[in-house]
Design an enzyme around this catalytic site. Structure first.
Site, PDB file in Angstrom:
ATOM      1  N   ARG A 168      64.507  24.609  30.610  1.00  0.00           N
ATOM      2  CA  ARG A 168      64.322  24.429  29.166  1.00  0.00           C
ATOM      3  C   ARG A 168      64.582  25.762  28.454  1.00  0.00           C
ATOM      4  O   ARG A 168      64.326  26.833  29.033  1.00  0.00           O
ATOM      5  CB  ARG A 168      62.878  23.995  28.880  1.00  0.00           C
ATOM      6  CG  ARG A 168      62.619  22.567  29.291  1.00  0.00           C
ATOM      7  CD  ARG A 168      61.192  22.181  29.010  1.00  0.00           C
ATOM      8  NE  ARG A 168      60.914  20.914  29.640  1.00  0.00           N
ATOM      9  CZ  ARG A 168      61.236  19.724  29.119  1.00  0.00           C
ATOM     10  NH1 ARG A 168      61.808  19.673  27.926  1.00  0.00           N
ATOM     11  NH2 ARG A 168      60.959  18.624  29.762  1.00  0.00           N
ATOM     12  N   LYS A 202      53.295  10.538  50.259  1.00  0.00           N
ATOM     13  CA  LYS A 202      53.118  11.423  49.102  1.00  0.00           C
ATOM     14  C   LYS A 202      52.851  10.582  47.843  1.00  0.00           C
ATOM     15  O   LYS A 202      52.013  10.938  47.015  1.00  0.00           O
ATOM     16  CB  LYS A 202      54.360  12.303  48.917  1.00  0.00           C
ATOM     17  CG  LYS A 202      54.345  13.229  47.697  1.00  0.00           C
ATOM     18  CD  LYS A 202      53.470  14.449  47.914  1.00  0.00           C
ATOM     19  CE  LYS A 202      53.149  15.243  46.645  1.00  0.00           C
ATOM     20  NZ  LYS A 202      54.184  16.106  46.162  1.00  0.00           N
ATOM     21  N   ASN A 235      46.414  11.653  40.891  1.00  0.00           N
ATOM     22  CA  ASN A 235      46.923  12.061  39.576  1.00  0.00           C
ATOM     23  C   ASN A 235      46.353  11.266  38.401  1.00  0.00           C
ATOM     24  O   ASN A 235      45.869  11.866  37.437  1.00  0.00           O
ATOM     25  CB  ASN A 235      48.456  12.012  39.570  1.00  0.00           C
ATOM     26  CG  ASN A 235      49.071  13.022  40.527  1.00  0.00           C
ATOM     27  OD1 ASN A 235      48.418  13.469  41.453  1.00  0.00           O
ATOM     28  ND2 ASN A 235      50.319  13.374  40.313  1.00  0.00           N
ATOM     29  N   ALA A 240      52.490  24.764  42.591  1.00  0.00           N
ATOM     30  CA  ALA A 240      53.035  25.663  41.566  1.00  0.00           C
ATOM     31  C   ALA A 240      52.663  25.132  40.188  1.00  0.00           C
ATOM     32  O   ALA A 240      52.722  23.931  39.950  1.00  0.00           O
ATOM     33  CB  ALA A 240      54.550  25.742  41.700  1.00  0.00           C
ATOM     34  N   SER A 244      49.779  17.395  38.079  1.00  0.00           N
ATOM     35  CA  SER A 244      50.939  17.388  37.179  1.00  0.00           C
ATOM     36  C   SER A 244      50.741  16.357  36.070  1.00  0.00           C
ATOM     37  O   SER A 244      51.143  16.574  34.923  1.00  0.00           O
ATOM     38  CB  SER A 244      52.209  17.093  37.975  1.00  0.00           C
ATOM     39  OG  SER A 244      52.062  15.931  38.752  1.00  0.00           O
ATOM     40  N   GLY A 295      61.274  23.709  36.407  1.00  0.00           N
ATOM     41  CA  GLY A 295      59.915  23.853  35.871  1.00  0.00           C
ATOM     42  C   GLY A 295      59.160  24.766  36.822  1.00  0.00           C
ATOM     43  O   GLY A 295      59.730  25.745  37.324  1.00  0.00           O
ATOM     44  N   LEU A 298      57.750  24.161  40.025  1.00  0.00           N
ATOM     45  CA  LEU A 298      58.172  24.124  41.430  1.00  0.00           C
ATOM     46  C   LEU A 298      59.610  24.628  41.594  1.00  0.00           C
ATOM     47  O   LEU A 298      59.897  25.451  42.463  1.00  0.00           O
ATOM     48  CB  LEU A 298      58.036  22.694  41.983  1.00  0.00           C
ATOM     49  CG  LEU A 298      58.455  22.531  43.437  1.00  0.00           C
ATOM     50  CD1 LEU A 298      57.499  23.272  44.363  1.00  0.00           C
ATOM     51  CD2 LEU A 298      58.541  21.053  43.830  1.00  0.00           C
ATOM     52  N   GLY A 299      60.505  24.139  40.750  1.00  0.00           N
ATOM     53  CA  GLY A 299      61.908  24.523  40.864  1.00  0.00           C
ATOM     54  C   GLY A 299      62.102  26.018  40.668  1.00  0.00           C
ATOM     55  O   GLY A 299      62.878  26.659  41.398  1.00  0.00           O
ATOM     56  N   ASN A 303      49.668  10.828  45.382  1.00  0.00           N
ATOM     57  CA  ASN A 303      49.783  10.983  43.930  1.00  0.00           C
ATOM     58  C   ASN A 303      49.072   9.842  43.193  1.00  0.00           C
ATOM     59  O   ASN A 303      48.372  10.071  42.206  1.00  0.00           O
ATOM     60  CB  ASN A 303      51.254  11.033  43.493  1.00  0.00           C
ATOM     61  CG  ASN A 303      51.937  12.336  43.846  1.00  0.00           C
ATOM     62  OD1 ASN A 303      53.064  12.349  44.304  1.00  0.00           O
ATOM     63  ND2 ASN A 303      51.266  13.454  43.638  1.00  0.00           N
TER      64      ASN A 303
HETATM   65  O1  PAF Z   1      51.432  15.950  41.252  1.00  0.00           O
HETATM   66  C1  PAF Z   1      50.645  16.817  41.636  1.00  0.00           C
HETATM   67  O2  PAF Z   1      49.893  17.446  40.869  1.00  0.00           O
HETATM   68  C2  PAF Z   1      50.644  17.159  43.113  1.00  0.00           C
HETATM   69  O3  PAF Z   1      51.646  16.409  43.722  1.00  0.00           O
HETATM   70  C3  PAF Z   1      49.320  16.966  43.835  1.00  0.00           C
HETATM   71  C4  PAF Z   1      49.579  16.979  45.325  1.00  0.00           C
HETATM   72  C5  PAF Z   1      48.579  15.721  43.455  1.00  0.00           C
HETATM   73  C6  PAF Z   1      48.422  18.169  43.634  1.00  0.00           C
HETATM   74  O4  PAF Z   1      47.994  18.363  42.335  1.00  0.00           O
END
Ligand code: PAF
Length: 300
Positions: free
Chosen positions: A30, A180, A188, A125, A251, A9, A11-12, A184
């Protein structure tokens, strides 16, 4: 070295493009994204502005045996990815996870303990369309090995550093994975529910207060299950990420906007499940989990 990006996607694809400066890279992506790259190359804009010619695949058939696989699929697809990857595991293979979610470590530990490296990255990304990635922000990456094999995580860090992606290896990766996950969990779902950029949370006292509560609960759960978090204040980290990625749409927000399943079960859901095991109440994480599931229009 031959590298496969499993689940290319945003990042990859970005990582694959940068690694292709030194290595033979294949993207498993995809169909729309793969076709666009075949037709016109992979366009990266933002931190760099360049087009990359890369080999693309839509399934594993015909993919030559790689030396290293970077896994960048969504956390809810990890089990299926590992089933496929175990069939490719030869003596030399290294599998590197660069995924969100608090459930991955357990799965890699049981499937590929001697070959897997777990990574945590703050690179930004976004997918701007088939064949197009926005490189929104440089970030740091930490890699950690699972079994007693520090060479593996060092090798993963070297691969990144050789192409200018700042990376280090750390013998104890679980605390970084949890940090992390806490970030998130605290950003998020709120951005997904409120439909806002990450930085907007800093400007609203109420939203920031909910984020702080989610963060504190998650940090308490981490300690409760025996994870010694890195010696950094978790909510300062959360606010730092909000600031550094202020213009990002998380994301989870992007997934909801695209009608896709989110990683809420593997982030806040995992915090709730872990909390239940040790009898710690986490009402804010429970509420965020439930609300995002409602927005996904799933059975609760
Ligand atoms: O999932 C995400 O979008 C990212 O990990 C983060 C760090 C929350 C930045 O948008």
């Amino acid at each position: 070295m031959r590298i496969l990006i499993f689940g290319a996607g945003a990042l990859g694809s970005l990582i694959g493009a940068l690694l292709s400066k030194r290595h033979e890279v294949h993207l498993l992506a995809r169909p729309e994204h793969a076709q666009a790259i075949k037709d016109s190359g992979l366009r990266i804009e933002g931190v760099i502005n360049e087009t990359f010619a890369l080999e693309t695949h839509v399934d594993l058939e015909g993919v030559p045996q790689p030396d290293t696989i970077f896994v960048t699929v969504k956390a809810y697809d990890t089990e299926a990815a590992l089933d496929a990857l175990m069939k490719m595991a030869d003596d030399a293979l290294m599998v590197v996870s660069l995924q969100n979610g608090l459930t991955n470590l357990r799965l890699y530990k049981s499937a590929l303990p001697h070959k897997a490296v777990m990574g945590v990255t703050s690179m930004g990304a976004n997918l701007a369309g088939p064949g197009k990635v926005v490189y929104a922000g440089k970030g740091n990456t930490t890699f950690g090995h699972l079994a007693n094999n520090p060479d593996l995580s060092r090798e993963a860090a070297d691969l990144f550093n050789e192409v200018g992606l700042g990376a280090r290896s750390d013998a104890n990766i679980e605390p970084e994975l949890w940090m992390k996950g806490i970030i998130n969990a605290s950003i998020n779902p709120l951005t997904a529910i409120l439909g806002c950029q990450n930085g907007a949370l800093l400007r609203d006292e109420g939203a920031l207060g909910i984020s702080r509560l989610a963060c504190n609960e998650a940090a308490e759960v981490a300690q409760g299950i025996g994870v010694q978090l890195p010696p950094r204040d978790p909510f300062m980290e959360v606010m730092g990420v909000m600031k550094a990625t202020s213009k990002n749409r998380s994301s989870m927000l992007q997934d909801l906007e695209n009608g896709k399943r989110t990683e809420i079960d593997e982030i806040n859901g995992e915090i709730v499940r872990s909390a239940n095991k040790i009898g710690v109440p986490v009402p804010v994480n429970q509420t965020l989990w439930t609300l995002v599931r409602c927005l996904e229009h799933r059975e609760i």
